[in-house]
Write an enzyme that holds these catalytic residues in place. Structure first.
Site, PDB file in Angstrom:
ATOM      1  N   VAL A 258       1.156  -3.665   3.871  1.00  0.00           N
ATOM      2  CA  VAL A 258       0.957  -4.937   4.548  1.00  0.00           C
ATOM      3  C   VAL A 258       2.186  -5.840   4.426  1.00  0.00           C
ATOM      4  O   VAL A 258       2.280  -6.876   5.098  1.00  0.00           O
ATOM      5  CB  VAL A 258      -0.341  -5.589   4.011  1.00  0.00           C
TER       6      VAL A 258
ATOM      7  N   TYR B 226      -3.962  -1.883 -10.183  1.00  0.00           N
ATOM      8  CA  TYR B 226      -3.866  -1.843  -8.719  1.00  0.00           C
ATOM      9  C   TYR B 226      -2.976  -2.963  -8.181  1.00  0.00           C
ATOM     10  O   TYR B 226      -2.058  -2.720  -7.394  1.00  0.00           O
ATOM     11  CB  TYR B 226      -5.273  -1.934  -8.115  1.00  0.00           C
TER      12      TYR B 226
ATOM     13  N   TYR C 273      -4.544   3.499   7.702  1.00  0.00           N
ATOM     14  CA  TYR C 273      -5.884   2.914   7.838  1.00  0.00           C
ATOM     15  C   TYR C 273      -6.528   3.396   9.137  1.00  0.00           C
ATOM     16  O   TYR C 273      -6.428   4.564   9.475  1.00  0.00           O
ATOM     17  CB  TYR C 273      -5.815   1.379   7.802  1.00  0.00           C
TER      18      TYR C 273
ATOM     19  N   LYS D 102       0.511   3.387  -2.931  1.00  0.00           N
ATOM     20  CA  LYS D 102      -0.643   4.263  -3.145  1.00  0.00           C
ATOM     21  C   LYS D 102      -0.234   5.737  -3.143  1.00  0.00           C
ATOM     22  O   LYS D 102      -0.889   6.574  -3.748  1.00  0.00           O
ATOM     23  CB  LYS D 102      -1.712   3.983  -2.079  1.00  0.00           C
TER      24      LYS D 102
ATOM     25  N   SER E  74       0.800  -1.233   0.000  1.00  0.00           N
ATOM     26  CA  SER E  74       0.000   0.000   0.000  1.00  0.00           C
ATOM     27  C   SER E  74       0.828   1.276   0.000  1.00  0.00           C
ATOM     28  O   SER E  74       0.295   2.358  -0.253  1.00  0.00           O
ATOM     29  CB  SER E  74      -0.929   0.033   1.206  1.00  0.00           C
TER      30      SER E  74
END
Lengths: 313, 313, 313, 313
Positions: free
Chosen positions: A261, A191, A243, A67, A64
């Site tokens: 992760v 993605y 998150y 991102k 992530s």
């Protein structure tokens, strides 16, 4: 304050000796087999000095953290139009929650939860083929880090694609609300591939330099984004980068950061340093347990928190 | 950069000329009758200089901004035990939402939403009488600001109490989960009174100085909290200080801040300044519409965002 | 089919021998001290015959079963206007959930969850004093059962009032949406008192006769509600009478019914019988564990399910 | 009571004259082009008599009504094991909501919402190919209705597949929780095809006869399910057959029923009649607006509600 190189070495030693290392993500095989004892840290300061320790040159799956790069590239492509399709608020729920999408009409809360990053991937895709979009992103990240060795781990991408039912659900759900332009398959292709970027701490810290430096890569002077956009991306990392553990990270560490992760975290001390840490074991919120601890200690010993008085203020 | 006093004067003039001023809160009469044309700004810098403009000396109802002072006092009383009863994450929902409490067993997400502040009030109350707890808080805020003229507007407190059915619901709901020690009535008595604190921008900016200065009031050298706690409170303000508009505030302004439904905002530029603005009209998230705009312009012109490179870094 | 009296005796014997009796409600002392070994059953058939077994004449706290009588009385008072303030759909959540109220603007899903029954109590209250409304309801239930010995257990009402924080939260929350006319305290006064009605199985079965008989008490010929309203109340009991276990009750038993946390259930076999059972231990959905089992067996042996072919069809 | 044939003719005439006909589903072209003026009704009574009116022989897309047949077939295949993967409670939310799945670990609330029916399709699929499972279901429904002309409208199935992003999301979401055995694509293949069954009111009423008659097709004496299972399916239709309008349908009509977005409703008066109505315009809950009205009038004039006293009781 002791020398930074000493601080980095101390932290690496302390982390190495810590036994409660969290739980390595095991939803795909290429992540599950990573040794939880790995630990790396790399710091690139404003003046270009690098301090590293541990497994700082071992590539890992940045997941992530990608991102941030995807968002930066998408903002470059479509500008603030992007915010019509993605929000800028913390979600108050898990990284892969679908609940919020139902009540908020398919608009993800922010670009750093899975749903938001899938929309960003759809934007990156534009009207091109997935392969092109992925290639462009890879070139962009290589350029940020100044390192052509950065690669996409196809085994990771494939494993994600084979098991990513929740992400497929998110993509189709948003498509139902009209918030994907391309097919869910194509958006997810982009993605899953950018999440499969493999980078070392050193490469990651280098790739984050522009965020520390008002949008400009210090080494080359190349402007990636405007100073305003750089600080806005930092703000998003602070409020949404971990998150449903973002508040906790701000409380304990106090730097804009983005976790993955795979156990990596990219953190930014504006004007001071770009920092990458990696420890594969995760805490219950899905963030690197010892990665957060390492950053907490770094900030405690350097005073780099953005919430502390600026010395030059 | 032009002189700060000039910047402040310019912003006040610009805000004065703005016609779309948002909507004044009208759920209680004492707030509903405030003139939307009011605007005040006050800045106290690290060296003790003050810059003010507009209605900077008119007292207004600080409402939820008081939650910062209440949290500070409660942390002083019980320390980090407080975090067993209140979380540290953005809520992802409205300031008075009750939904989250049901799934999270009566533990509010953070101390700056109503539910969290009611728990904080319960902690402030301890085993004393509501009147004592309120008195102690008032003395604390007067001390922070160095101004004995600060008062609690009893008409506001009474109006809140008469119409605060949602807050009564929140308190009773948490009591059902055992997360209030005192009766809901008593905890709410403290809560409604500290929300009824009346302060001017100048008083508010002064009261926020310890957060800008590592926990110490610069003028007196009096230490209110440890440097660590000061930066942690700043972090909470950044991630949770504007309800479900916290991400937006971080994105646009980039300072730790806390807003109130009376139209005030307290913002902190660590090491640089403590800032208070007041404009009664609210945006759709319940934050001062022109207060946010004024801060956005201030930061754009001064470079005070915590997400920008530190000059002395 | 064997004689009904034999069926009733058999079921009572079987239930007596069952060891897994569920958990007695212990949130208030007057309920907590009830012996879980109690069991009563009473059936009043259309021709006026009564079959009873076990503790059929021991009064117990009917709790939420009273919501059927309160609804009937309130419909008599204001007619279908009532449905502007309460819905008619199963809630899909626990009996005391508050979540649905937030998204549905303070309109409870149905009159048999706590929130809905509090609105019904507010309607019963009208402009009178709580004592009058409670008195009227007591007279109404006594009239339905033809038994002046029915009483309200003040100790239960008081205990509910002292500990009912969640119900106080529900009432205040709905008041915030304007869906209570009276003060939460007064509406809750009526609510807590009608839930404290003490009745025996025999009295309860008699009180339910009008629902079995098209709105008319068979014994007296007195019309309580129109046939249409009687069948509509039955429909509500079927879809909403057992909280989030209503589907299960319809599936297993197949009769309109209403349960209470005291362990009682009133069930209606239209045209055939009014049935009351009582066993204090509850299952995980808050319905009488052995009460449901007793009804399941009764229906299996009599063919009374409303979902079976009518013999006279 | 007038002759049933007269009642049916009257209702058809009344419905024909009604101008507010609801809104025809337009999410796929084959449904969008249906004439809202269509109306059909067919009643098959226990003695085999048929009463029809209007467009009773025009095939329409039965959509979700097929979930009753799919459930019946799946229960025949795996028995009550099915309930480990699907609940039996009303959902309290829209037919295609995904929210409940997140908090309830991928177990849909009941077999009549989309998510539940997709799990049922996965069960029907078992280890066979989608084509076989669809073929088996088609043969089953033809057998129930005694009519080999019933067909699957491939244009509808294809259109659903092309636009069914929300259903794809549901399937993948449940797969992520391990509640699909087959691939989401295959389970959805079965699902989209059984929803594309085209039947006339006459065929549908015939297909529902076994539910009216204790599990046995009256004409042939063929036992489809046990009497217990027949009444349990009826119970599920009553509590869950109209999505989040199930309570309302029970309240107004009082028969077990299942609606489809094509405007059809199958209703069952146990021991008396199997009824099908069709009017393409939907109300705001997604149920046939005039179909419900027709059934409400039918029941009012015949006294067939299961909540009314049984005459032979």
């Amino acid at each position: 304050m002791p020398e930074l190189s000493q601080i980095v070495a101390d932290i690496a030693a302390e982390i190495r000796a810590t036994t409660d290392r969290g739980t390595v993500a095991d939803y795909i095989e290429p992540l599950a087999r990573i040794d939880p004892a790995c630990f790396g840290i790399a710091i690139t300061t404003a003046d270009g000095t690098e301090h590293v320790a541990g497994d700082a040159d071992a590539p890992f799956s940045i997941q992530s953290i990608s991102k941030v790069f995807a968002l930066t590239l998408a903002l470059g492509a479509v500008g603030d139009q992007l915010w019509k399709r993605v929000g800028r608020e913390p979600s108050g729920s898990a990284f892969n929650s679908i609940v919020q999408l139902e009540t908020e009409h398919g608009i993800p809360r922010n670009p750093f939860i899975n749903a938001g990053a899938i929309v960003v991937s759809d934007i990156l895709l534009g009207r091109s083929a997935p392969g092109e979009a992925i290639g462009e992103l890879l070139r962009f990240v290589r350029g940020l880090a100044g390192d052509e060795a950065i690669f996409i781990d196809e085994a990771v991408a494939r494993a994600e694609q084979d098991t990513g039912f929740r992400n497929i659900a998110l993509a189709n759900y948003m498509r139902a609300f009209g918030n994907l332009v391309n097919s869910p398959e194509c958006a997810l292709g982009v993605y899953f591939h950018h999440c499969a970027l493999a980078m070392s701490c050193r490469q990651l810290a280098r790739a984050g330099r522009f965020l520390m430096n008002g949008g400009v890569i210090p080494e080359t002077g190349h402007s990636i984004v405007s100073p305003q956009r750089a600080r806005r991306i930092n703000a998003l990392m602070l409020t949404c980068g971990h998150y449903d553990g973002s508040g906790e990270f701000a409380y304990r560490v106090g730097l804009p950061g983005k976790s993955g992760v795979g156990g990596g975290i990219l953190a930014v001390a504006p004007g001071i340093a770009s920092i990458a840490v990696w420890s594969p074991g995760l805490n219950e919120r899905g963030n690197s347990q010892l990665g957060v601890l390492a950053l907490e200690r770094l900030v405690a010993r350097t005073g780099w928190s953005i919430f502390e008085p600026r010395e030059g203020g």
